[in-house]
Each structure stands twice: as C-alpha cells, then as structure tokens.
Design an enzyme around this catalytic site. Structure first.
Site, PDB file in Angstrom:
ATOM      1  N   ASP A  76     -18.050   8.767 -26.675  1.00 15.59           N
ATOM      2  CA  ASP A  76     -16.614   9.068 -26.793  1.00 15.59           C
ATOM      3  C   ASP A  76     -16.369  10.007 -27.976  1.00 15.59           C
ATOM      4  OD1 ASP A  76     -13.883   8.960 -27.404  1.00 15.59           O
ATOM      5  OD2 ASP A  76     -13.789   6.767 -27.514  1.00 15.59           O
ATOM      6  N   HIS A 123     -10.129   4.872 -31.027  1.00 17.84           N
ATOM      7  CA  HIS A 123     -11.365   5.654 -30.891  1.00 17.84           C
ATOM      8  C   HIS A 123     -12.068   5.851 -32.236  1.00 17.84           C
ATOM      9  CE1 HIS A 123     -10.326   6.773 -26.744  1.00 17.84           C
ATOM     10  NE2 HIS A 123      -9.088   6.798 -27.186  1.00 17.84           N
TER      11      HIS A 123
END
Ligand SMILES: [Zn+2]
Ligand SMILES: [Zn+2]
Length: 554
Positions: free
Chosen positions: A195, A368
């Site tokens: 990610d 994130h």
C-alpha cells in the site's frame, strides 16, 4: 514440460487512489483480489462512480476464475462487487466476517446475492481458492477485520499488504500480525505488493485511538447539534461516535442509505454496540433539543449526491444546517476530491455551522502507513521483487525509492500503472504486455453507457450552457414557415442578446433557404444548421454552448 506462467494483472488502483482490483493467474487458473470503485473527480459531471474496466477478464474465455478474495470492506475495494458478480455468476467470494457483511449489503442492493456464494474466513486462516493456497494475516487499518495475504505460487510467495498501517494501540485491540510477516520472510518472499497511499509522508501514522481525544473535546464543548460525516463503511468511527453519544446523553440518528444499512447489519452481527434507546430515526430529531442530538452522515468526500453536500446547498429533504451546529468532517480528502471537500466545508460555514476537520483538530487519522511503517514492512518481509500498489504514480515512485533504500535491487522494483502485466517464471519476474485497464463510468442510466463523449457533453453544458433552435419548413419548397423559436439556458440572457439572436435567425434563413439547405436530407440539414449556428455564436461570444436544432417539415 515448463510450468505454467505466473501473471499479475492490476486492473485498478495503480496510478490512482480507488477502484482496486488485481488478477492473479497461474496458467489458466485465476483469482481476483478486491473489486473497488472510485468516486468521480469534480470534472466528471453526473457520474455516480467509476468501476474498473475488467474487459480483460470477460475476453479471456480460457481463464478459469476460481474466486474473488477481499482484503477489507472499504468502497475502493468492494464497491464494484455487484458488477463483477453479475459479469461472472457462480464465482464464489472469500471475505472476513465484517467485510462479508458489508459485501452482503451490496450484493442485495445489486440483486445479485443469488449469483454467488460468500465464504467467510477469520484473519489468520488459510484459504484454498481453486489451486491457490492463500494465507491471510491481520492488518490494522481504519475499519476492523482487515487482512493482507500470502499467496503461494509455483515460483514463490507473494505478499500483499492490503490497506494497512502498523497501529500498536488499535481501537478494537487487535494488533498487526507481525509474527506471520516474519515467518513469511523466513520462507522467502518472491514479491511484496505494498500500500503506497502515504509514501510521500515521513514518519509513522498516529494510532486510530488519538481520534478519541479530539471527539471527547467536541462533545464536551458543543452546545448545539453535533453532526459527524464519514465513510458509510467506517464502522469503528460510528462506534466511537455512538459511545460518546451515550456518554454525553445524546440521541444518535443516521442519515444516508448506505450508512443506515451498514449500521443495521453491524448491529445485527454484534460488531456495533448501540443501545436501543440511543438510536432514533432521522425524522425524530426535532423531538429533542439541539444539544441532545448527534447525527452521523455520509459525504465526507464532498460527493454531490451524498448527505453532507446536499445539506450544504440546502437540498436535503430532512436535514438543514442550523446556526450552532457543530459539523465534524471525519475523513481526509482523497487526492482529487480536495476541491469538492473544501467547497462543501465553506458552504457549511456560510450556513452558520462550526466545521471541524483535520488539521483543525485530529478528528481523523489516516488508515495508511507512512514511510517508517513501509520500511518496517519491507524489512520484515525482505522481498526479492517489489510492486508498489494503491496510489497515484507519485506515491508509487516514492514507495519504490523506499524499497530500493531498503535493499531491493532497483531492477527488481516495478512502478507500473493499471493494465500492465507482471509476468513470472523460474527466472524471476518482469514487466510484460499491456491489457485494457481504464475507467468504466456508472450513473443512474447504467454501466458503461456513458463514455468520455458524454462526459465532454456534460462539461460543455456546465461551462457554456445550450441553445436550441426549432424551425418549421415547407416539405416541398424548403421555405421557412414562421419565426424560428430560440431557447437557451446557461448561455446568454436572451432579452439582452437581441443582436445575437437576430444573427442566429438570419443564419437559419441563410442555411435553410439558400445555398446549402435544399436537397439535403433532414439529418444532414440539421447538422449543417447546427455547425453554422455554433460558428456564429463562437465568433460573437468566444463561447461554445451546445447547440440543438430541430427542423420540422410541414
Ligand atoms: Zn481501506
Ligand atoms: Zn483502499
């Protein structure tokens, strides 16, 4: 005989934030990882959402798709599930309990729940999807029940991070599965797919639990109603708000179809604890004084059709902004949405609300990883190859740099966008051919019925409006009967444009009665008239409204 080739095909999520979808193939066997949507940017007029272009899969008739596996319940990973199930009926789904429940709502809404079977697994389980042995591991993110995967292939192990951050004090107490990641590296990791969302941000993303402090302050200090906008799937945020509502003696109402459905589902599953007498219907908010009310709503990305932005322009059926309202926007603007989000926030201020958003107060924290967490993941897994995913090109590039700094050879790092195939065999991995990997627009009228051309038309309408000319002609002589009728919206105020309208009318007579009018078929004649009027309008105003012409033969 040579073993079948490994192929990884990103159909969405690489080169953009949103609509994540990846295909993994070994020979003729395949599975899909995630089926997300993307919200339209502000220059895509009237588009509700965008799904990945999975034409590649529909065209590969020889390919056996054994299943669709999900990392977590966010829209950018699940939103297109009904479209994919509809295209590939009978292909089963694998997901963790909360993700499966969120998917269930979408499958029912899309009337395709009969077309697939949902297999539920727990984080940490190993699942067998056709010939693929897939090992799930728990990751922390911004909703519960998120996983990454270790995917076994004939050429080695692929580790996919899912959406993650390393949160050591998560709200639900479930920590990242460091042990599994370390065990992967002992076995040897062929490829890490990580990610990249926050790859341009140094340091470490704060824990989800810091949001609690910011919310407590708002609940202590607000004298009027409190409204909280976030993603419909953000169950842990809904839980936090519900807990504060109970602590401070407020009633909680939910606005927005998808959030209402998710709350119902999550309560039924027991993953959302809200007392029966805390939750009230949106229609009952006026039965209580303002300081006894909390409303949760959708639209934290400024999406025009969601509750927050409709409320900001006074167009919500049940909700109006009142002076004294405190509105928390508990989400970060996804890149591309900033303009819409800030426009919405400005409008809410104009209407008298106090709006609280990050960085005014930490009412949201990213789900994130930032750079230090990315380094940790790279160091834990020590992959031979690296493929940054989930990010715009700039994020992928930054993530690639981190991988190289962490010791992955530069030639083993692939920065690619949607549709670029990564191929592998016993000699390693390399960049292969390109397959379609673009956009499919979805609006009220259906899927893929609107293309770039329609978006362009809507853009023209939005910028320069339109002008319509309706005229009657004699079927035999081609002579114009009566006065042409001119209607215009969003272009010029007709009463102030006498000269211009006179010119449009004489163009009509010129075209239809003189040189080019006669002898043409009606379609051609209309087209020619349209072009001529457009030219006149552009010469006079330097604008290009959309021009429609109707020629009635009598
Ligand atoms: Zn996510
Ligand atoms: Zn995501």
């Amino acid at each position: 005989m040579a073993k079948a080739k490994l192929r990884i095909i990103p159909l969405g999520g690489l080169g953009e934030i949103g609509k994540n979808m990846t295909v993994f193939e070994v020979g003729n066997d395949a599975f899909i990882l995630d089926t997300g949507i993307m919200f339209p940017a502000n220059d895509m007029h009237g588009v509700d959402y965008i799904i990945p272009d999975f034409r590649y899969l529909t065209e590969r008739k020889d390919l056996k798709i054994h299943g669709t596996v999900f990392t977590h319940g966010h829209e950018d990973h699940t939103g297109a599930v009904a479209h994919v199930v509809d295209a590939f009926p009978g292909v089963p789904i694998w997901a963790t309990p909360i993700t499966a429940a969120l998917l269930g709502v979408k499958l029912r809404d899309g009337h395709v729940n009969e077309k697939t079977k949902v297999n539920v697994f727990e984080a940490g389980d190993i699942i067998q999807v056709g010939p693929f042995k897939i090992e799930s591991f728990h990751v922390t993110h911004s909703i519960p029940d998120c996983v990454g995967f270790g995917i076994n292939t004939p050429y080695g192990l692929i580790v996919h991070s899912g959406d993650y951050k390393f949160d050591n004090s998560p709200v639900d107490g479930k920590k990242p599965d460091y042990a599994k990641l370390a065990s992967f590296s002992e076995r040897g990791v062929l490829l890490l797919m990580g990610d990249s969302t926050n790859a341009d941000q140094p340091g470490w993303t704060p824990s989800e639990s810091i949001v609690t402090g910011a919310f407590d302050k708002v609940f202590r200090e607000a004298h009027g109603r409190i409204m909280v906008a976030t993603f419909a799937s953000h169950i842990s945020r809904i839980q936090q708000v519900a807990t504060f509502a109970e602590l401070y003696g407020r009633k909680l109402a939910i606005a927005g179809h998808s959030m209402t459905e998710n709350v119902k589902m999550a309560r039924k599953m027991g993953i959302l604890n809200i007392n029966e007498d805390t939750l009230i219907d949106l229609s009952r908010i006026h039965d209580y004084p303002a300081h006894k009310i909390v409303i949760m709503l959708t639209g934290s990305q400024g999406e025009p059709s969601a509750v927050l932005s409709r409320m900001s322009v006074g167009q919500h059926r049940q909700l109006d902004v009142e002076r004294g309202d405190t509105i928390i926007v508990s989400a970060h603007a996804i890149p591309g949405n900033e303009e819409m989000v800030y426009r919405t926030i400005n409008r809410l201020f104009q209407r008298g609300a106090d709006v609280i958003y990050d960085p005014i107060a930490p009412v949201h924290v990213s789900g994130h990883a930032r750079q230090e967490e990315m380094r940790l993941l790279l160091n834990l897994t020590r992959p031979k190859f690296f493929l940054p995913v989930h990010g715009e090109l700039r994020h992928l590039k930054e993530h690639a740099k981190l991988a190289i700094q962490s010791g992955v050879p530069a030639e083993n790092v692939f920065v690619v966008e949607n549709g670029v195939v990564i191929e592998g065999d016993k000699h390693g991995l390399r960049v292969g051919e390109r397959v379609p990997g673009g956009y499919v627009f979805v609006d009220g009228s259906g899927v893929g019925e609107i293309g770039r051309a329609v978006i362009r038309d809507r853009e023209t309408l939005a910028h320069d409006g339109f002008l319509m000319v309706s005229v009657n002609v004699d079927r035999d002589t081609g002579e114009v009967i009566g006065d042409p009728e001119i209607i215009s919206r969003g272009f010029v105020f007709l009463r102030d444009a006498d000269d211009l309208m006179q010119q449009v009318k004489s163009t009509v007579y010129n075209v239809l009665e003189n040189q080019n009018g006669r002898g043409r078929n009606n379609g051609k004649r209309r087209e020619y008239l349209q072009e001529s009027i457009s030219k006149v309008l552009y010469n006079e105003t330097k604008r290009r409204p959309m021009v429609f012409t109707i020629v009635n033969e009598q």
